[in-house]
Scaffold this motif. Structure first.
Motif, mmCIF file in Angstrom:
data_model
loop_
_atom_site.group_PDB
_atom_site.id
_atom_site.type_symbol
_atom_site.label_atom_id
_atom_site.label_comp_id
_atom_site.label_asym_id
_atom_site.label_seq_id
_atom_site.Cartn_x
_atom_site.Cartn_y
_atom_site.Cartn_z
ATOM 1 N N ASP A 222 0.796 -1.220 0.000
ATOM 2 C CA ASP A 222 0.000 0.000 0.000
ATOM 3 C C ASP A 222 0.835 1.280 0.000
ATOM 4 N N GLY A 223 2.120 1.165 0.293
ATOM 5 C CA GLY A 223 2.916 2.386 0.329
ATOM 6 C C GLY A 223 4.250 2.226 1.023
ATOM 7 N N VAL A 224 4.959 3.342 1.141
ATOM 8 C CA VAL A 224 6.273 3.417 1.789
ATOM 9 C C VAL A 224 6.100 4.194 3.086
ATOM 10 N N TYR A 225 6.599 3.626 4.191
ATOM 11 C CA TYR A 225 6.452 4.249 5.503
ATOM 12 C C TYR A 225 7.834 4.693 5.974
ATOM 13 N N VAL A 226 7.944 5.950 6.353
ATOM 14 C CA VAL A 226 9.244 6.562 6.621
ATOM 15 C C VAL A 226 9.291 7.065 8.055
ATOM 16 N N LEU A 227 10.281 6.609 8.810
ATOM 17 C CA LEU A 227 10.501 7.084 10.177
ATOM 18 C C LEU A 227 11.539 8.192 10.144
ATOM 19 N N GLU A 228 11.208 9.347 10.759
ATOM 20 C CA GLU A 228 12.059 10.517 10.665
ATOM 21 C C GLU A 228 12.423 11.064 12.046
ATOM 22 N N ASN A 229 13.684 11.463 12.204
ATOM 23 C CA ASN A 229 14.077 12.317 13.317
ATOM 24 C C ASN A 229 13.767 13.757 12.939
ATOM 25 N N ARG A 230 13.307 14.545 13.900
ATOM 26 C CA ARG A 230 12.995 15.951 13.663
ATOM 27 C C ARG A 230 13.890 16.812 14.549
ATOM 28 N N PHE A 231 14.432 17.892 13.973
ATOM 29 C CA PHE A 231 15.336 18.769 14.704
ATOM 30 C C PHE A 231 14.720 20.164 14.836
ATOM 31 N N GLY A 232 15.195 20.932 15.804
ATOM 32 C CA GLY A 232 14.767 22.321 15.929
ATOM 33 C C GLY A 232 13.544 22.510 16.789
ATOM 34 N N GLU A 233 13.053 21.448 17.428
ATOM 35 C CA GLU A 233 11.918 21.555 18.342
ATOM 36 C C GLU A 233 12.337 21.011 19.697
ATOM 37 N N TRP A 234 11.626 21.462 20.717
ATOM 38 C CA TRP A 234 11.918 20.977 22.071
ATOM 39 C C TRP A 234 10.617 20.601 22.750
ATOM 40 N N PRO A 235 10.494 19.384 23.280
ATOM 41 C CA PRO A 235 11.427 18.272 23.109
ATOM 42 C C PRO A 235 11.380 17.727 21.682
ATOM 43 N N ALA A 236 12.507 17.216 21.211
ATOM 44 C CA ALA A 236 12.622 16.761 19.827
ATOM 45 C C ALA A 236 11.691 15.575 19.572
ATOM 46 N N PRO A 237 10.826 15.663 18.524
ATOM 47 C CA PRO A 237 9.896 14.583 18.218
ATOM 48 C C PRO A 237 10.400 13.660 17.108
ATOM 49 N N LEU A 238 9.620 12.616 16.849
ATOM 50 C CA LEU A 238 9.791 11.745 15.681
ATOM 51 C C LEU A 238 8.552 11.874 14.804
ATOM 52 N N SER A 239 8.692 11.515 13.528
ATOM 53 C CA SER A 239 7.537 11.449 12.635
ATOM 54 C C SER A 239 7.504 10.115 11.912
#
Length: 497
Positions: A222-239
């Motif tokens: 059904d698709g491609v699923y991508v795990l991302e680190n996110r920078f520049g926010e506090w506390p740092a999230p994931l997507s």
């Protein structure tokens, strides 16, 4: 990235490297003494092309099987893939003959004895995946390559991104996740190509999305699923972001907790996804592994701080039989010990094992070899003369196990550290390229989906909508500045993901 030298067992080869002959395979069994037999000596001043360290010191709790150090020249392995003949291909970085670092691939037989070795200019190999023609897709620093079964470069598309963190090969198509650096920003990027390296599509986060890095991939029909680190926010999230067959965003979920999160890996589970991450408290300098469970659409029903040795950082994850997941990494206190965790989707820790000695010892990647039997790679300073790559079987027996005793071998140099994810919902824009999709999920395989029109989101949301879970605090200006400083420090950690 161009190939600079290749070595075959027992042969002196290119680039001025003097290559030591490979010794016969040896394995560490349950009856091994605390310290296994020493590997072959290397004369002072000799360059170390293939240096098979032989049997490493036995790490009592990891069971019998392969236990070898390879390199002795600053080698660290970040990636592991099973070869068609039952052997292994290991990817990582090593000290270059002329100074600096070089990317390296090493092929072994099923017992872990080195059969070939290839080095490449600069950087490191961070992931590899076997392709249908018997070769390998390779991702790394300044690298996106296709190589044959013994590491010879067939094509190089390093022009498509600045860093590749994960690569998958499915149905004659390749998918690589990483980042590009336009100016002083870092943008999460996913690229799809055909097996011959022809670009199909590229999806890059826009400036409005902020800085980030695509760390891992999972793919189904059904698709491609991508795990991302996110920078520049506090506390740092994931997507967690879903791309459709044309590389357009179907939806995005953002996971945020009370501390900074750093992704370790993503695997498919029955009914959804499991994200292993590290929750990193910069104030107390403590890293805690966290399991985030989602449904099929990335929504987060629960997250669990895992029971692990104190101050533990996980670096990779693999699905097991029975729906459990395995995480590997290292402790973060003093001389680091390698860590192996086997966890049920509900967060129950089934097995928790550590192994190490007087130096730093890490597991960085893991593959399931058989029922209750895994193969891990990483780095050891304790079991080799200097820092060496480490190839180790983790054989489980009996029920869930406590921490197990660590081994006791030799010297002590010094490598590098590591860092740390909760949930928001959005959906999204843009892509450049053609059509296609699909890769495998951390070791599993999948069928490439057919191109369809881009979905408008999940449950009526469109790309860009968001909702943060209850334990995720609101970022502040001071926090944003702090996280920028913190991630500047983390730039040298975690393979610079």
């Amino acid at each position: 990235m161009l190939s600079t030298g290749v070595a075959r067992a027992g042969v002196v080869v290119l680039a001025g490297l003097l290559v030591a002959a490979t010794v016969p395979a040896a394995t560490a069994g349950a009856s091994d003494p605390a310290v296994g037999p020493a590997g072959p000596a290397v004369a002072a001043g000799d360059a170390t092309g293939i240096v098979d360290g032989g049997v490493a010191a036995s790490a009592a709790g990891l069971g019998s099987g392969i236990n070898r150090t390879l390199g002795g020249d600053g080698t660290i392995f970040y990636a592991l893939e099973r070869a068609a003949d039952g052997g292994y291909v290991l990817g990582g970085a090593t000290d270059a003959a002329g100074g600096g670092r070089a990317a390296v691939l090493v092929g072994t037989d099923p017992d872990g004895t080195v059969e070939w070795r290839e080095t490449y200019d600069g950087g490191s190999v961070t992931d590899l995946n076997r392709t249908g023609d018997g070769g390998y897709a390779v991702a790394g620093t300044d690298a996106f390559l296709k190589v044959n079964a013994t590491g010879a470069v067939e094509w190089d598309r390093s022009d498509l991104l600045d860093k590749g963190n994960a690569v998958r090969a499915v149905d004659g198509r390749l998918y690589v996740a990483g980042w590009v650096e336009p100016g002083d920003t870092r943008r999460s990027t996913v690229v799809s190509t055909d097996l011959d390296g022809s670009e199909r599509w590229t999806h890059t986060r826009t400036a409005s999305d902020g800085n980030g890095s695509a760390v891992n991939l999972a793919v189904d029909s059904d698709g491609v699923y991508v795990l991302e680190n996110r920078f520049g926010e506090w506390p740092a999230p994931l997507s967690l972001r879903k791309l459709d067959a044309r590389g357009s965003v179907a939806w995005t979920r953002t996971f945020q907790r009370s501390e900074n999160l750093d992704a370790a890996g993503l695997v498919r589970t029955d009914g959804g996804f499991a994200v292993l991450a590290n929750e990193y408290d910069f104030t107390d300098n403590v890293s805690r592994p966290v399991l985030i469970r989602t449904d099929e659409r990335g929504r987060e029903p629960a997250s669990t701080v895992l029971s692990a040795p104190p101050r533990t950082s996980l670096l990779n994850v693999e699905r097991t039989g029975g729906g459990a997941v395995v995480g590997v990494g290292h402790t973060t206190d003093g001389d680091r010990d390698a860590v192996f965790l086997r966890v049920r989707p509900n967060g129950t820790v089934l097995d928790r094992r550590t192994a190490g000695g007087p130096g730093d010892d890490w597991f960085v990647d893991v593959e399931r070899a058989a029922e209750r039997n895994y193969t891990a790679v990483g780095m050891s300073e304790s079991f080799a003369d200097g820092r060496a790559g480490w190839l180790r079987t983790v054989a489980l027996s009996g029920a869930a196990s406590p921490d197990l005793p660590t081994a006791t071998p030799s010297p002590t140099p010094t490598p590098s550290p590591t860092p740390t994810a909760t949930a928001t919902e959005t959906a999204g824009p843009a892509t450049t390229g053609t059509t296609g999709t699909a890769a495998a999920v951390s070791g599993a395989t999948a069928t490439a989906p057919s191109p369809t029109s881009a979905p408008s989101g999940v449950d009526g949301t469109t790309d860009g909508g968001s909702a943060t879970s209850a334990d995720g605090p609101v970022p502040t200006a001071a926090g944003a500045l702090a996280v920028l400083l913190a991630f500047a420090l983390l730039g040298s950690l975690r393979r610079d993901r």
